[in-house]
Design an enzyme around this catalytic site. Structure first.
Site, mmCIF file in Angstrom:
data_model
loop_
_atom_site.group_PDB
_atom_site.id
_atom_site.type_symbol
_atom_site.label_atom_id
_atom_site.label_comp_id
_atom_site.label_asym_id
_atom_site.label_seq_id
_atom_site.Cartn_x
_atom_site.Cartn_y
_atom_site.Cartn_z
ATOM 1 N N GLU A 118 -4.772 -0.720 -1.622
ATOM 2 C CA GLU A 118 -6.112 -0.817 -1.041
ATOM 3 C C GLU A 118 -7.039 0.162 -1.737
ATOM 4 O O GLU A 118 -6.698 1.336 -1.915
ATOM 5 C CB GLU A 118 -6.089 -0.515 0.461
ATOM 6 C CG GLU A 118 -7.455 -0.644 1.115
ATOM 7 C CD GLU A 118 -7.471 -0.252 2.581
ATOM 8 O OE1 GLU A 118 -8.573 -0.045 3.111
ATOM 9 O OE2 GLU A 118 -6.393 -0.159 3.192
ATOM 10 N N ASP A 125 0.794 -1.241 0.000
ATOM 11 C CA ASP A 125 0.000 0.000 0.000
ATOM 12 C C ASP A 125 0.823 1.286 0.000
ATOM 13 O O ASP A 125 0.433 2.279 0.640
ATOM 14 C CB ASP A 125 -0.956 0.007 1.192
ATOM 15 C CG ASP A 125 -1.995 -1.095 1.115
ATOM 16 O OD1 ASP A 125 -1.927 -1.915 0.189
ATOM 17 O OD2 ASP A 125 -2.868 -1.138 2.006
ATOM 18 N N LYS A 129 -6.757 -4.707 -3.539
ATOM 19 C CA LYS A 129 -7.454 -5.386 -2.446
ATOM 20 C C LYS A 129 -8.519 -4.471 -1.841
ATOM 21 O O LYS A 129 -8.281 -3.279 -1.641
ATOM 22 C CB LYS A 129 -6.455 -5.826 -1.364
ATOM 23 C CG LYS A 129 -5.626 -4.691 -0.748
ATOM 24 C CD LYS A 129 -4.524 -5.255 0.158
ATOM 25 C CE LYS A 129 -3.760 -4.157 0.873
ATOM 26 N NZ LYS A 129 -4.528 -3.475 1.909
ATOM 27 N N THR A 173 -0.005 0.606 6.573
ATOM 28 C CA THR A 173 0.574 1.004 7.855
ATOM 29 C C THR A 173 0.889 -0.256 8.652
ATOM 30 O O THR A 173 0.247 -1.282 8.478
ATOM 31 C CB THR A 173 -0.388 1.889 8.668
ATOM 32 O OG1 THR A 173 -1.601 1.173 8.933
ATOM 33 C CG2 THR A 173 -0.699 3.191 7.980
ATOM 34 N N THR A 174 1.862 -0.107 9.565
ATOM 35 C CA THR A 174 2.349 -1.271 10.289
ATOM 36 C C THR A 174 1.240 -1.986 11.038
ATOM 37 O O THR A 174 1.110 -3.212 10.975
ATOM 38 C CB THR A 174 3.440 -0.849 11.291
ATOM 39 O OG1 THR A 174 4.345 0.061 10.656
ATOM 40 C CG2 THR A 174 4.208 -2.051 11.813
ATOM 41 N N VAL A 213 -2.026 -1.885 10.676
ATOM 42 C CA VAL A 213 -3.258 -2.251 9.981
ATOM 43 C C VAL A 213 -2.946 -3.180 8.805
ATOM 44 O O VAL A 213 -3.023 -4.397 8.923
ATOM 45 C CB VAL A 213 -4.043 -1.001 9.524
ATOM 46 C CG1 VAL A 213 -5.347 -1.414 8.838
ATOM 47 C CG2 VAL A 213 -4.369 -0.100 10.712
ATOM 48 N N CYS A 214 -2.581 -2.633 7.663
ATOM 49 C CA CYS A 214 -2.461 -3.460 6.464
ATOM 50 C C CYS A 214 -1.247 -4.381 6.488
ATOM 51 O O CYS A 214 -1.315 -5.500 5.975
ATOM 52 C CB CYS A 214 -2.443 -2.576 5.226
ATOM 53 S SG CYS A 214 -4.031 -1.745 4.954
#
Length: 223
Positions: free
Chosen positions: A66, A18, A124, A153-154, A156-157
């Protein structure tokens, strides 16, 4: 940081998660949601180094983005509600086009990290890169069983993709300083979680260590 894993160039892929304008550029989703995007921008040089080393070593490279279909039919109501609460409703207009919508300027990857021809780009609708995508099938067809993860981000995704990958049996390495959290206080705990129970979710390396390991593969291949 954990011990350096042995990368197999035939069965290892670099997953760049992302690194798109909606999360890294002014006017994108993250910026509209009030997130300090300078943390995302700061990891671009590390990701560039990983890409260069992975490409030189002959690894497969996969980029993820995303985003949602223009009619938002793949955006669950609960996710839409969360984006509204964050002040950046998915699909609303912004300086880079509609937020988190496929085909808009904000949905695309930042210029510094453009894919090369032949590198897969996985679009995604969720946080994890395996949910409702062909990523697992792609990696399986290519014989990939080991993943190197970086991006944002670390918490979350990156974490969502990592946990999905581990459940599918992939051996994972997360490059800690090539990831960034939406809030600085979340970065260290998110990385610390990876190593629980003897490395439940794999290992964490720094960019220098990972590049060194990949360069060694390149040297071996050239010998």
């Amino acid at each position: 940081m954990n011990a350096l894993p042995a990368f197999d160039p035939v069965s290892t892929a670099l997953i760049v998660i992302d690194m798109q304008r909606d999360f890294c550029s002014p006017g994108g989703y993250a910026h509209q949601a009030g997130i300090d995007i300078s943390r995302m921008q700061a990891v671009v040089p590390q990701v560039q180094r990983l890409l260069a080393a992975a490409r030189a070593a002959g690894l497969r490279v996969v980029h993820t983005r995303e985003g949602h279909l223009p009619d938002l039919s793949d955006c669950p109501p609960a996710k839409m509600a969360r984006s509204v609460a964050a002040g950046a409703p998915i699909g609303s207009p912004g300086p880079l086009g509609r937020l988190l919508v496929r085909g808009e300027q904000g949905h695309d990857l930042v210029d510094a990290l453009r894919p090369l021809p032949g590198e897969a780009v996985i679009d995604k609708p969720g946080y994890g890169a395996f949910y409702l995508t062909g990523l697992d099938s792609l990696l399986t067809r290519q014989g990939v069983r080991q993943l190197i993860l970086c991006g944002v981000t670390t918490e979350v995704c990156v974490h969502s993709t990592l946990r999905e990958a581990v459940d599918r049996g992939y051996v994972c390495t997360t490059v800690g300083d090539a990831t960034a959290a939406s809030q600085p206080e979340l970065q260290a705990p998110a990385l610390a979680m990876i190593g629980v129970e003897g490395g439940l979710f794999g290992s964490v390396l720094g960019t220098d260590e990972c590049v060194q390991a990949l360069q060694a593969l390149h040297v071996q291949a050239s010998a």
